[in-house]
Design a protein around this motif. Structure first.
Motif, PDB file in Angstrom:
ATOM      1  N   GLU A  87      34.900  13.103  50.562  1.00  0.00           N
ATOM      2  CA  GLU A  87      34.600  11.715  50.217  1.00  0.00           C
ATOM      3  C   GLU A  87      35.078  10.811  51.343  1.00  0.00           C
ATOM      4  O   GLU A  87      36.024  11.140  52.065  1.00  0.00           O
ATOM      5  N   PHE A  88      34.419   9.662  51.470  1.00  0.00           N
ATOM      6  CA  PHE A  88      34.735   8.733  52.549  1.00  0.00           C
ATOM      7  C   PHE A  88      35.062   7.362  51.977  1.00  0.00           C
ATOM      8  O   PHE A  88      34.529   6.957  50.939  1.00  0.00           O
ATOM      9  N   LEU A  89      35.928   6.632  52.676  1.00  0.00           N
ATOM     10  CA  LEU A  89      36.305   5.286  52.261  1.00  0.00           C
ATOM     11  C   LEU A  89      36.559   4.441  53.506  1.00  0.00           C
ATOM     12  O   LEU A  89      37.395   4.800  54.345  1.00  0.00           O
ATOM     13  N   THR A  90      35.836   3.326  53.624  1.00  0.00           N
ATOM     14  CA  THR A  90      36.025   2.391  54.738  1.00  0.00           C
ATOM     15  C   THR A  90      36.822   1.202  54.227  1.00  0.00           C
ATOM     16  O   THR A  90      36.475   0.594  53.199  1.00  0.00           O
ATOM     17  N   ILE A  91      37.880   0.867  54.949  1.00  0.00           N
ATOM     18  CA  ILE A  91      38.812  -0.154  54.463  1.00  0.00           C
ATOM     19  C   ILE A  91      39.228  -1.116  55.573  1.00  0.00           C
ATOM     20  O   ILE A  91      39.149  -0.803  56.766  1.00  0.00           O
ATOM     21  N   ASP A  92      39.676  -2.286  55.138  1.00  0.00           N
ATOM     22  CA  ASP A  92      40.215  -3.315  56.024  1.00  0.00           C
ATOM     23  C   ASP A  92      41.726  -3.123  56.107  1.00  0.00           C
ATOM     24  O   ASP A  92      42.445  -3.301  55.117  1.00  0.00           O
ATOM     25  N   VAL A  93      42.216  -2.744  57.286  1.00  0.00           N
ATOM     26  CA  VAL A  93      43.651  -2.467  57.442  1.00  0.00           C
ATOM     27  C   VAL A  93      44.349  -3.538  58.266  1.00  0.00           C
ATOM     28  O   VAL A  93      45.412  -3.296  58.824  1.00  0.00           O
ATOM     29  N   THR A  94      43.772  -4.726  58.312  1.00  0.00           N
ATOM     30  CA  THR A  94      44.355  -5.803  59.123  1.00  0.00           C
ATOM     31  C   THR A  94      45.790  -6.102  58.690  1.00  0.00           C
ATOM     32  O   THR A  94      46.691  -6.249  59.525  1.00  0.00           O
ATOM     33  N   ARG A  95      46.020  -6.206  57.364  1.00  0.00           N
ATOM     34  CA  ARG A  95      47.375  -6.490  56.870  1.00  0.00           C
ATOM     35  C   ARG A  95      48.334  -5.362  57.223  1.00  0.00           C
ATOM     36  O   ARG A  95      49.496  -5.607  57.586  1.00  0.00           O
TER      37      ARG A  95
END
Length: 448
Positions: A246-254
């Motif tokens: 499974e794949f997950l694209t995330i915002d890791v800016t924080r």
């Protein structure tokens, strides 16, 4: 009791059956102290130095470097009482003919698994020729006061004294078929460098590379060591455990900003901090919430074995090939302790000093493909584990944040898992928890 002692190649970890002698650290006639390193041996898992179980003078080396030796085969012989004078002309009783209680060397804490059986050795195939025949381990011979020659299948040069060179340089020399014994080192304290090895290859009289080039523009490279073990493990895993990814694209800016604030603290300035470290912390936290992911399938017992500890594996590309050392009991470590453990793991792997014990017993693995600019992948499970996480590159991308399109730091995770143990719901929840932690680690730590 005979003063002549033979030392057999021990099992260097979890049932390994053979090892390749990289180099002797002693020669015939040397006086050896207890626990002094005597030989460097490469197994399918690591290159290790083996210490001496005896005090005495070396009277025989049974195999030359670049020879593969089975566990249990005698590799070195000692005179443990060289001050007693000349030995009698009649054959000397050796441990091979003595009772088992007399032949076995005393165990030391840093040696494991003395192999009980007599073994055989195989010589490495030479350039341009057929593989050398299998040679039986030589039977013990009468020992005289004069140093005995190295026992081999054909005449060879004498074993060289200890050569200073780092493991990656030794690996390069082996791949290119260059003997380190014949080189003059230009590095610190006369150590041999990569440049010295390449210069030897370029020289007119340089030894030919180990790679055997055949007609038709093909190059054949022997499959052995780490690459051989990795290939066998991957085939076994791929055709044993039903993989799902499974794949997950995330915002890791924080998450990235949190790391930057941590780096600014005085007490963290000398600590190696990276996004991988944050992923490691996220994984150990998520495994506590979903312990079934930290498990293995026992086919023989028809049981699922859930581990209450986390031995966190980190896939590492080294000059010897891909290895997966693990951090023991990583789930109990603080963030700072994880950072220190990761620094040690990476440095040891790069130096080629990872021990077999460091590469066994893993329960969950992370592969950081992002360091190569890769977005993510579908990793194959290490044998005995039910899940592995691929961490992709962090890129600045256009992302909808608070209703507006903004440049944000974005990454993609790939989780492969054993569908016999982990169903889609559990795998999805586990991956989502890791993603939530990376998106906002401070809130996750407070809320979990």
């Amino acid at each position: 009791m005979s003063r002549i002692k033979q030392f057999k190649l021990p099992d260097l970890g979890e049932g390994l059956t053979e090892g390749e002698i990289l180099q002797w650290l002693v020669k015939v006639g040397d006086h050896v102290e207890l626990n002094q390193p005597i030989v460097e041996v490469e197994t399918a898992k690591a290159a290790v130095e083996i210490p001496s179980p005896y005090i005495g003078v070396v009277t025989k080396l049974f195999f030359e470097p670049n020879t593969t030796v089975e566990v249990g085969a005698p590799i070195i012989e000692y005179d443990t009482d060289p001050t007693a004078g000349e030995l009698p002309a009649s054959p000397v009783e050796t441990p091979a003919a003595a009772p088992a209680s007399a032949e076995a060397p005393k165990r030391e804490a840093n040696l494991v698994g003395y192999g009980p059986r007599q073994g055989t050795a195989t010589r490495r195939a030479r350039k341009g020729g057929a593989p050398a025949p299998v040679v039986a381990a030589p039977a013990p011979a009468p020992v005289v006061a004069a140093p005995a020659p190295v026992v081999v299948a054909e005449p060879v040069a004498p074993v060289a004294a200890h050569v200073l060179a780092k493991p990656p340089v030794r690996k390069l020399a082996k791949d290119l078929g260059v003997s380190l014994a014949g080189l003059v080192g230009t590095g610190p304290q006369g150590s041999i460098t990569r440049e010295d090895v390449h210069a030897a290859v370029a020289a007119p009289a340089a030894a030919a590379p180990v790679r055997v080039v055949t007609t038709g523009g093909e190059t054949r490279i022997p499959i052995k060591g780490v690459r051989k073990l990795t290939a066998a493990n991957m085939v076994q895993s791929a055709f044993t455990a039903p993989h799902v990814t499974e794949f997950l694209t995330i915002d890791v800016t924080r998450g990235v900003k949190a790391l930057d604030r941590l780096k600014a603290k005085r007490e963290w300035r000398d600590v190696r901090i990276s996004p991988l470290l944050l992923v490691m912390k996220a994984a150990t936290a998520a495994l506590k919430r979903h312990p079934m992911v930290n498990s293995s399938w026992d086919e023989a017992a028809q049981e699922i074995v859930v581990k209450d500890y986390v031995n966190l594996g980190i896939a590492a590309a080294t000059p010897r090939g891909l290895i997966v050392p693990n951090i023991k009991d990583a789930g109990s470590l603080s963030f700072r302790e994880l950072a220190d453990a990761l620094t040690t793991l990476v440095g040891t792997a790069r130096d080629g000093k990872t021990s077999p014990a460091d590469m066994t017993g893993g329960t969950f693995t992370i592969t950081n493909v992002g360091v190569y600019g890769v977005d993510t992948g579908t990793p194959i499970l290490p044998p005995g584990e039910s899940a592995i996480l691929a961490f992709g590159a962090i890129r600045e991308q256009a992302w909808v944040h608070k209703g507006k399109v903004k440049p944000r730091q974005v990454t993609t995770l790939g989780l492969s898992f054993d569908h016999r143990i982990i169903d889609g719901e559990l795998g999805s929840k586990f991956l989502a928890d890791i993603g939530a932690f990376l998106e906002d680690p401070e809130t996750a730590l407070l809320g979990w």
